[in-house]
Design an enzyme around this catalytic site. Structure first.
Site, PDB file in Angstrom:
ATOM      1  N   CYS A  65       0.745  -1.254   0.000  1.00 13.79           N
ATOM      2  CA  CYS A  65       0.000   0.000   0.000  1.00 13.79           C
ATOM      3  C   CYS A  65       0.780   1.313   0.000  1.00 13.79           C
ATOM      4  O   CYS A  65       0.807   2.037  -0.993  1.00 13.79           O
ATOM      5  CB  CYS A  65      -0.922  -0.049   1.217  1.00 13.79           C
ATOM      6  N   HIS A 121      -2.515   7.072   4.649  1.00 15.48           N
ATOM      7  CA  HIS A 121      -1.546   6.017   4.943  1.00 15.48           C
ATOM      8  C   HIS A 121      -0.111   6.372   4.557  1.00 15.48           C
ATOM      9  O   HIS A 121       0.655   5.518   4.091  1.00 15.48           O
ATOM     10  CB  HIS A 121      -1.967   4.719   4.251  1.00 15.48           C
TER      11      HIS A 121
END
Length: 457
Positions: A72, A138
């Site tokens: 990610c 994130h």
């Protein structure tokens, strides 16, 4: 200071430029852990994605699109900066997988996107864009590294699925994040806007509306994609992409808006051939966290009425970093420094360009992943792909033109070709100042698979 000077430069360039007609609005929708074959327009017969299929039919679908990393955070950093994860030293999901007794030691990598990096949002702001982010950032657990400090006027974080009290209401806050995006579009409709919509879906834990779960339980699966909850999450994701498109039409903004849909890495397989299997990336090998095509092959759809010919498909290899260069070009920012990305705007519009955009594509993952992957680097040149495994020193060499599933290692029969590609990989790692793993002083063969506890990505 470097970041301030960079932003001032872009502002000066924008103020000095001649007046132009209204710029193109940009909406970048990023799914989480959605594999290449998870959409109907990419071959799924079990998952249902009518809105995304329609979006692809209205524009261009890439068949060789790649994420910058197999997990990610590095991909998100790459598309925000145009720099490879290796160059950024941001090479794993934040905060990464800790395996204290593994054979190799993870380098001291960067667990946030530094504020002195120039982001896509900052570049677009210099071109007069209102910028909004809704969803999964994130790129740093400390709020000082959040989107509000990286060029976004508005940020709506949403909730992780585990924080939801009613799993039957749907997963990953998909509807609420879409609501926030639609409100932002309505408020900023008179000026050019950039909407970054990184959904939490379809990341685990799997949550979907019970009606959708029941629907897919009753649907006969014809292949390895058969998880009804995951299918329900994709269905809800697709519905909300449809809401975005309908909203653009309602506001008469569709013809002046570029809509992009893609993913941050390949699909997470789970325990294959069991009830815990999440999805399948076949015919591509492995998935999220892995060193093979299934971990980095992603869907990439671009719709831009009047600019992109409807129903087109491109085989041009593109990678996450290219979004920075391309979207900067769409916005009219011509003085952006190029690092690892390429501008594929000519591919979208049908203008002439020099093929290929990239002589090679590279990946660097000096980490372990609980999905089973060990540290690796890889390079793709044409149809030839080489994977280097740091623990063993093994080099695997594949010809994707005849072996898309990477089942036949050709190193033994083509050692010279493989070594030539390996040397290019080593040169790139050096030029990128990539961090390399080192021997682990606490290595314990008996405990090498022990994983310290940590939050999931």
């Amino acid at each position: 200071m470097r970041k301030i000077l960079s932003v001032l430069f872009f502002i000066f360039a924008a103020l000095s430029a001649p007046a132009q007609s209204k710029k193109t609005n940009i909406i970048l929708i990023l799914a989480d852990d959605l594999g290449l074959t998870d959409l109907g327009c990419y071959g799924s017969s079990f998952y249902e994605t009518p809105n995304l299929d329609k979006l692809a039919a209205s524009g261009m679908r890439f068949t060789n699109a790649y994420s910058a990393c197999t997990v990610c955070s590095p991909t998100r950093a790459a598309l925000m900066t145009g720099k490879s994860p290796a160059r950024l030293h941001l090479t794993d999901w934040i905060a990464g997988q800790n395996m204290p007794y593994a054979k190799l030691q993870v380098p001291d990598w960067t667990m946030f996107l530094p504020l002195d990096e120039t982001t896509l949002a900052e570049v677009l702001k210099t071109q007069g864009y209102a910028t909004g982010a809704m969803g999964k950032w994130h790129l740093g657990r400390d709020k000082k590294y959040g989107p509000e400090h990286q060029g976004f006027d508005v940020y709506v974080e949403g909730q992780n699925a585990k924080e939801r009290t009613d799993p039957n209401a749907g997963g990953k806050d998909t509807k609420e994040l879409t609501d926030a995006a639609l409100n932002f579009i309505t408020e900023k409709k008179s000026s050019p806007f950039f909407v970054y919509l990184p959904y939490y879906a379809v990341h685990t834990p799997l949550q979907a509306r019970q009606t959708d779960i029941d629907y897919f339980k009753a649907k006969k699966a014809t292949g390895e994609q058969q998880n009804p909850t995951y299918a329900g999450m994709i269905k809800e994701l697709d519905e909300n992409v449809g809401r975005v498109i309908d909203h653009l039409k309602k506001l008469n903004l569709e013809k002046n808006t570029l809509v992009i849909f893609t993913s941050d890495n390949g699909g997470l397989i789970g325990a294959r051939n069991t009830e815990k299997q999440i999805t399948s990336n076949l015919p591509y090998r492995a998935g999220k966290g892995g060193p093979y095509e299934g971990g980095v092959r992603i869907p990439a759809i671009f719709s831009w009425p009047g600019k992109i010919k409807p129903g087109t498909t491109s085989e041009e290899p593109i990678i996450s970093m290219d979004l920075f260069n391309t979207l900067a070009a769409v916005a009219g920012a011509t003085d952006v420094k190029t690092y690892d990305g390429a501008n594929f705007l000519p591919v979208l519009t049908g203008a002439p360009y020099q093929k290929p955009l990239h002589a090679q594509l590279y990946w660097h993952y000096p980490h372990y992943h609980r999905g089973g992957s060990t540290m690796y680097s890889a390079v793709l040149e044409g149809n030839k792909r080489l994977v280097y495994h740091y623990e063993t020193g093994q080099k695997e060499y594949f010809d994707l033109s005849t072996d898309i599933s990477e089942q036949k290692d050709l190193y033994a029969t083509h050692p010279k070709d493989a070594e030539a590609l390996y040397r290019k990989l080593q040169t790139w790692l050096t030029q990128s100042n990539a961090q390399l793993p080192s021997p682990n002083p606490t290595y314990d063969e008996a405990k090498k698979n022990v994983q310290a506890k940590g939050k999931e990505d």
